[in-house]
Design an enzyme around this catalytic site. Sequence first.
Site, short mmCIF file in Angstrom:
data_model
loop_
_atom_site.label_atom_id
_atom_site.label_comp_id
_atom_site.label_asym_id
_atom_site.label_seq_id
_atom_site.Cartn_x
_atom_site.Cartn_y
_atom_site.Cartn_z
N GLU A 53 0.83 -1.20 0.00
CA GLU A 53 0.00 0.00 0.00
C GLU A 53 0.87 1.27 0.00
O GLU A 53 0.56 2.24 -0.70
CB GLU A 53 -0.93 0.01 1.22
CG GLU A 53 -1.90 -1.15 1.27
CD GLU A 53 -1.40 -2.33 2.09
OE1 GLU A 53 -2.21 -2.93 2.80
OE2 GLU A 53 -0.19 -2.65 2.01
N ARG A 193 13.61 -22.96 -5.74
CA ARG A 193 14.37 -22.70 -4.51
C ARG A 193 14.38 -21.21 -4.17
O ARG A 193 14.29 -20.83 -3.00
CB ARG A 193 15.81 -23.20 -4.67
CG ARG A 193 15.98 -24.69 -4.70
CD ARG A 193 17.44 -25.07 -4.96
NE ARG A 193 17.65 -26.51 -5.01
CZ ARG A 193 18.82 -27.08 -5.24
NH1 ARG A 193 19.89 -26.32 -5.47
NH2 ARG A 193 18.92 -28.40 -5.27
N LEU A 213 22.44 -26.78 -2.35
CA LEU A 213 21.07 -26.30 -2.13
C LEU A 213 20.95 -24.79 -2.29
O LEU A 213 20.26 -24.12 -1.52
CB LEU A 213 20.55 -26.75 -0.74
CG LEU A 213 20.54 -28.26 -0.47
CD1 LEU A 213 19.92 -28.53 0.89
CD2 LEU A 213 19.81 -29.02 -1.56
N ARG A 216 22.25 -21.28 -7.77
CA ARG A 216 23.31 -20.88 -8.70
C ARG A 216 22.87 -20.90 -10.17
O ARG A 216 23.49 -20.25 -11.00
CB ARG A 216 24.55 -21.77 -8.50
CG ARG A 216 24.32 -23.25 -8.75
CD ARG A 216 25.48 -24.10 -8.25
NE ARG A 216 25.25 -25.53 -8.45
CZ ARG A 216 24.53 -26.26 -7.61
NH1 ARG A 216 23.97 -25.72 -6.54
NH2 ARG A 216 24.35 -27.56 -7.83
N GLY A 295 16.02 -37.22 0.83
CA GLY A 295 15.74 -38.33 -0.09
C GLY A 295 14.41 -39.02 0.20
O GLY A 295 13.51 -38.48 0.84
#
Length: 350
Positions: A53, A193, A213, A216, A295
Site C-alpha cells: 500500500e 528454490r 542447495l 546458482r 531423499g
Amino acid sequence: MKIHRKYMLRCLQIAKNGLGTTAPNPMVGCVIVYDSKIIGEGFTSPYGGPHAEVNAVNSVKNKALLSESTLYVTLEPCSHYGKTPPCADMIIKHQIPKVVIGLLDPHEKVAGKGISKLKDAGVEVSFQIMENECREHHKRFLTFQEKRRPYIILKWAQTSDGFIAPLKDKRDDEPKPYWITNKFSRQLVHQWRSQEQSILVGTKTALEDNPKLDVRQWHGKNPIRVVLDRQLKLGKKSNLLDGTIPTIVFTEQIVEENTSENVSYQRIDFNENLAEQICEILFRNNINSVLIEGGAQTLKCFIDANLWDEAHIFIGNTTFKEGVKAPFISGRLVETRNIAGDQLKTYHND
C-alpha cells in the site's frame, strides 16, 4: 463486481514480484484507481521494507487525486506497528475514500482490525473480492498463520521405471552424478528454490550428493538450508556446513557450540513425530515455507504424517532397472507439463 475483478487481478499479477523476497511477510499487491484509470501500484518490498500500500501511494504522482480514488489490495491492510507503521493509518492519512480488499488477514494482530480502523474513519470498505484466488496466492502466509506451520512442498525426480536413486553399490562402483532429469528441469528447481524460504534434505542425500542447495542456476535469494543429521555424520567437507548460507541442522546429539555463526543446531527426538517436530521448530523460527528435496526416507516421513501441501514430481526418460523406489503419494493431480522431454506432475493435498 466485474470492475473489482479487473483491478484485483492486476493486484495479484504485480504481487508475484515479491515471491521469494517478502517472507515471512505476505507478498501483497495494491493498485490505486482514479476515474477508471490506474494511477499507482505497488507490491511488498523485501522483508523489512515498505508494504504494498505504501509503495502504491508513493508511486502516485499527483497525491491530490488520492482523496477521490479507490485502493485495491489483495490482503487486509495492517493495523499494527511492526517493522513499518500501520498501512491502515497511512490510507486514512491520505483520505482515500474507498478500499477494496481481497482477503481478511488472519494474523492475530490484524484479523479484522484493519477494516474496523478504516470504517471508523469513514472509509467505504468492500472485502472478500476474488477471495479464492487471493487465498491461493497467499497460501504460504495463510498456512503459517492458520495451521501454525510452514507451507510444505515436496519435490523429487524419478526414472521412467520408478526409481529415485541407484543402488548404493552402483554409486560406490561408479561415483558420478546420476541425473534423472534434463538441464531445463534442474534449472526450474533452482527457480523454485529462490521462491521458498527454506529447503530441506535428509542425511543420506547430504552425504551421497553433498549438495549446495543454492540458486546458482537462477537469479534470486538462497533459501535457508535445513538438513537432518541424527548422528552428526556430516563432516567439514560438507557444502551444507560451509557457513555461506544460513543452515539449520536437526540432530539428536548435544552440540556444545556452533561451528559457524551461519550454522545452528536443533535437538529433536528422531523416534517421535519427526515431521511434526521439524514443522514446529521451523514455525518458531518464523519460516513460512519449505521445499523438501529428499531423499526417499525424508519425503516418506512427511507423506506418512500427511504434512504436505503440494508435490512436484519429475519423471525422466532415464531407467535404473533397480535402485531406491520413489515414494508413493496420493493427492489431486492439478497439472502435467512437458519440460523438454521430462514429465512434471503437480499434486495438491486437499
